[in-house]
Write an enzyme that holds these catalytic residues in place. Structure first.
Site, PDB file in Angstrom:
ATOM      1  N   ASP A 388       0.862  -1.239   0.113  1.00 30.31           N
ATOM      2  CA  ASP A 388       0.037   0.115  -0.011  1.00 30.31           C
ATOM      3  C   ASP A 388       1.093   1.104  -0.167  1.00 30.31           C
ATOM      4  O   ASP A 388       1.868   1.133   0.798  1.00 30.31           O
ATOM      5  CB  ASP A 388      -0.864  -0.019   1.200  1.00 30.31           C
ATOM      6  N   THR A 541      -2.930   1.790  -4.606  1.00 33.85           N
ATOM      7  CA  THR A 541      -3.145   3.197  -3.883  1.00 33.85           C
ATOM      8  C   THR A 541      -4.593   3.452  -4.457  1.00 33.85           C
ATOM      9  O   THR A 541      -5.138   3.359  -5.690  1.00 33.85           O
ATOM     10  CB  THR A 541      -2.106   4.168  -4.067  1.00 33.85           C
ATOM     11  N   GLY A 542      -5.428   4.412  -3.613  1.00 34.70           N
ATOM     12  CA  GLY A 542      -6.553   5.124  -3.979  1.00 34.70           C
ATOM     13  C   GLY A 542      -6.117   6.319  -4.803  1.00 34.70           C
ATOM     14  O   GLY A 542      -7.114   7.082  -5.105  1.00 34.70           O
ATOM     15  N   LYS A 569      -9.308  -3.453  -2.917  1.00 34.46           N
ATOM     16  CA  LYS A 569      -7.974  -3.880  -2.580  1.00 34.46           C
ATOM     17  C   LYS A 569      -7.792  -5.364  -2.840  1.00 34.46           C
ATOM     18  O   LYS A 569      -6.801  -5.998  -3.253  1.00 34.46           O
ATOM     19  CB  LYS A 569      -7.466  -3.162  -1.505  1.00 34.46           C
TER      20      LYS A 569
END
Length: 706
Positions: A388, A541-542, A569
């Site tokens: 992440d 990642t967002g 995710k």
């Protein structure tokens, strides 16, 4: 470990920087005893490794002392060595009397352990030893009573002494390996200096501390409870908890953890966690949980040990039948006992538990908390690590990455103005600008009339001029134009996902600041080390694609999943697994919990949330991603030692059992019973020493602190 607090994204700049951007989509998501040996029933006498090491030690020395006269007055030993022992009234009873004491006192742990194994229908090492010494005792006593002709009192005494010595060594080894919990507990001081409202200090037991108390921690002392610094600044040694050898600077507002050492100055710390709520207590629970978990290799060893019991019994029965059929019943007893002794799965039972105990302890001392041994075992096979981004590869905190000024304007003056305006703001971006300016431009002027403009920016008076800082909305509202050179620079920043803030003085755009989520210094080293090990590195990642691509390019990451919703995710983990990859997921937030659970190995990093920690099989006490490399090295080294020990523990029986049965008796070679006991114990010592070599494995490369 405390929950990770997600920083507000630039869009959430509550004091008026709501439109600090051109990056609106860029930062939206911040995201027992020997039960391990396969003989659970038979080891009440092994429950506490520290105490029972002393128990076996005491039994060994007394048994050895009692066994010496048995050996000296043994007729077989006298004939073998060619001497005559002194005779006295009752000298013929030395063997039966002292041998019986040795059997019942020295052999008691094995007799009771064997009975419990038999009662639980889980035969193993203790039952084999109990059977062997019982057969030897009955045969010797029958001979002393004139009913039989095979006296083995001296072999029985030596046999039990050697068995006790082997168990003493084993208990010491496992006790040392499982010292991680005790070592962590010893980190806490017994007392603390509590600071009263008038500034005076009182020494109190740490058990009397309450949340909200302020304690004084002097140089060289350990922090008594978790809390945050309210006064002072010092370097703190956190190596026992995080594995990071370099001291970490802590100042007002920073968090400190119980058990860490204040190095060079005193600190006043406000306590916010005590007892079971401290980080050390959490680590102790995780280590205890790891020691209670089992691995595939352990299951294999347990099955092999159980199988070896039946092989040994069968071999003993065949040996007895063959030698009795050959007309040598006394020799049959001798060979049967030797077979049962030499086939004891002692080393096999120790092969895995000792390795896992040492690896768990070594991991804890390096800041790696293994919750599930299966996770550690699988880590060596991982060929893809999914990180992440925010809070893992990056700090989750924005820093000023670049500064641009309009033609004819001074860079230092720009920083002075920006730092002064942002001094009164609490937003993370404002704090980043103020800290950067204070560091690079020296003393900052005072700002007056500070005001926040919702959705546009902030404004204040500095040195008689009006200075505003904001994003595109501020420029649009005021109809301001950005010079071509400045516009070119800011467009390049936006292309890589940076937050862009313009500085306006008296209605003229005089410069701009580019802010980015700071990449950890150690992240690049972690990626390089994983690549060197042949592991594919993936980032998820967002954040917007351009943000993710910029970080990936800087770190040399192989593949990027960007703009991924939190609930998706785990689907990306499944996608990698569908490609045939064994995946380790590394994250620190609630959003990461499903992905951590789905991954082959879930790793919670740093001060992750409780949910993330619950979902992970391994927890890194520090937020250094190089810990992932250390886990992989430990996994490979642990597996290697397990395999070596299993081969040795099982392999020596292939040779030893036939020799014990007397297959070379025709050639004049007979393996003595005592030598068989020595060989069995020697195999245990070899396994124990080989496991100890795991302590020498280097988990972390020497590198500068982050």
């Amino acid at each position: 470990m405390q929950p990770h607090t997600n920083q507000p994204s630039p869009e959430q700049h509550v004091n008026g920087h709501d439109d600090h951007a051109g990056h609106g989509d860029g930062h939206a998501g911040h995201d027992d005893g020997h039960a391990d040996h396969g003989d659970p029933a038979g080891h009440d006498d092994h429950a506490g490794h520290g105490d029972h090491a002393a128990t076996f030690r005491d039994r060994f020395w007394l048994t050895l002392l009692l066994g010496i006269p048995v050996v000296i007055w043994s007729h077989h030993v006298q004939e073998l060595l060619g001497y005559t022992a002194p005779t006295f009234a009752g000298s013929d009873l030395v063997g039966p009397v002292l041998g019986s004491v040795v059997f019942f006192y020295g052999g008691w742990p094995f007799l009771t352990g064997g009975w419990q194994e038999a009662r639980a229908k889980q035969p193993g090492m203790m039952l084999l030893i109990a059977m062997a010494i019982t057969v030897a005792y009955v045969a010797s006593m029958a001979t002393s009573l004139g009913w039989f002709s095979q006296e083995v009192w001296w072999e029985l005494a030596l046999l039990i002494a050697i068995m006790l010595l082997g168990h003493w060594i084993e208990m010491r080894a496992i006790g040392q390996a499982r010292g991680a919990l005790a070592a962590l507990a010893e980190l806490l001081p017994d007392e603390a200096d509590r600071v009263a409202d008038d500034g005076s200090t009182t020494t109190v037991p740490i058990g009397d501390l309450l949340a909200g108390d302020v304690v004084l921690v002097r140089p060289g002392a350990r922090v008594p409870a978790d809390g945050h610094v309210v006064q002072g600044a010092a370097d703190v040694d956190e190596s026992m908890l995080t594995g990071e050898s370099n001291p970490v600077a802590r100042t007002e507002g920073d968090r400190v953890v119980a058990g860490t050492v204040v190095m060079d100055a005193s600190l006043r710390v406000e306590v916010d966690a005590i007892g079971e709520d401290t980080a050390i207590a959490g680590i102790q629970r995780l280590v205890a949980q790891a020691e209670g978990s089992r691995s595939r290799a352990q299951a294999l060893a347990d099955r092999a040990a159980a199988l070896l019991f039946y092989v040994a019994v069968a071999a003993g029965a065949v040996t007895a039948a063959v030698w009795i059929a050959l007309g040598q019943p006394a020799f049959a007893v001798n060979r049967t006992v030797t077979v049962l002794i030499i086939a004891c799965p002692h080393a096999l039972g120790l092969a895995i538990p000792l390795v896992t105990a040492i690896s768990t302890s070594k991991a804890a001392r390096s800041g790696i908390l293994v919750k599930d041994r299966l996770a550690l075992e699988r880590m060596r096979t991982v060929d893809a690590v999914l990180f992440d981004k925010t809070g893992t590869l990056t700090r989750g905190e924005h820093v000023v990455a670049d500064v641009a000024v309009a033609d004819g304007f001074d860079r230092q003056e720009l920083l002075r103005l920006a730092g002064a305006v942002e001094a009164d703001s609490e937003h993370p971006l404002a704090r980043a600008i103020h800290a950067f300016a204070a560091d690079r431009a020296g003393p900052l002027p005072a700002a007056t009339g500070f005001r926040s403009m919702a959705g546009r920016g902030v404004e204040a008076e500095v040195d008689g001029t009006t200075v505003a800082i904001g994003g595109p909305a501020l420029l649009r509202e005021r109809g301001l134009r950005v010079a071509d050179g400045l516009a070119t620079a800011t467009e390049a920043w936006r292309a890589r996902g940076a937050a862009v803030l313009h500085v306006v003085r008296d209605g003229v755009v005089v410069g701009a600041l580019g802010l980015e989520d700071e990449v950890r210094d150690v992240s690049r080293a972690a990626v390089e080390q994983l690549h060197a090990a042949g592991v594919t590195v993936v980032m998820i990642t967002g954040d917007a694609q351009q943000v993710a691509d910029a970080v990936a390019a800087e770190l040399g990451i192989d593949e990027v999943f960007a703009e991924v919703l939190p609930e998706d995710k785990d689907a990306k983990v499944a996608e990698l697994q569908a490609r045939g990859m064994t995946v380790a997921m590394v994250g620190d937030g609630v959003n990461d919990a499903p992905a951590l659970a789905r991954a082959d190995v879930g790793i919670a990093i740093g001060a992750g949330t409780d949910v993330a920690i619950e979902s992970a099989g391994i927890v890194l006490a520090s937020d250094d991603p190089r810990g992932v490399v250390a886990i992989r090295r430990l996994s490979a080294a642990t597996y290697r030692k397990m395999v070596q020990n299993l081969w040795w523990a099982a392999g020596y029986n292939l040779v030893a059992i036939p020799l014990a049965a007397g297959v070379l008796a025709w050639a004049g070679f007979v393996l003595p019973m005592a030598i068989g006991a020595i060989l069995m114990s020697t195999s245990t010592v070899v396994v124990a020493l080989n496991a100890q070599l795991l302590r020498r494995v280097q988990l972390r490369e020497v590198a500068p602190a982050a």
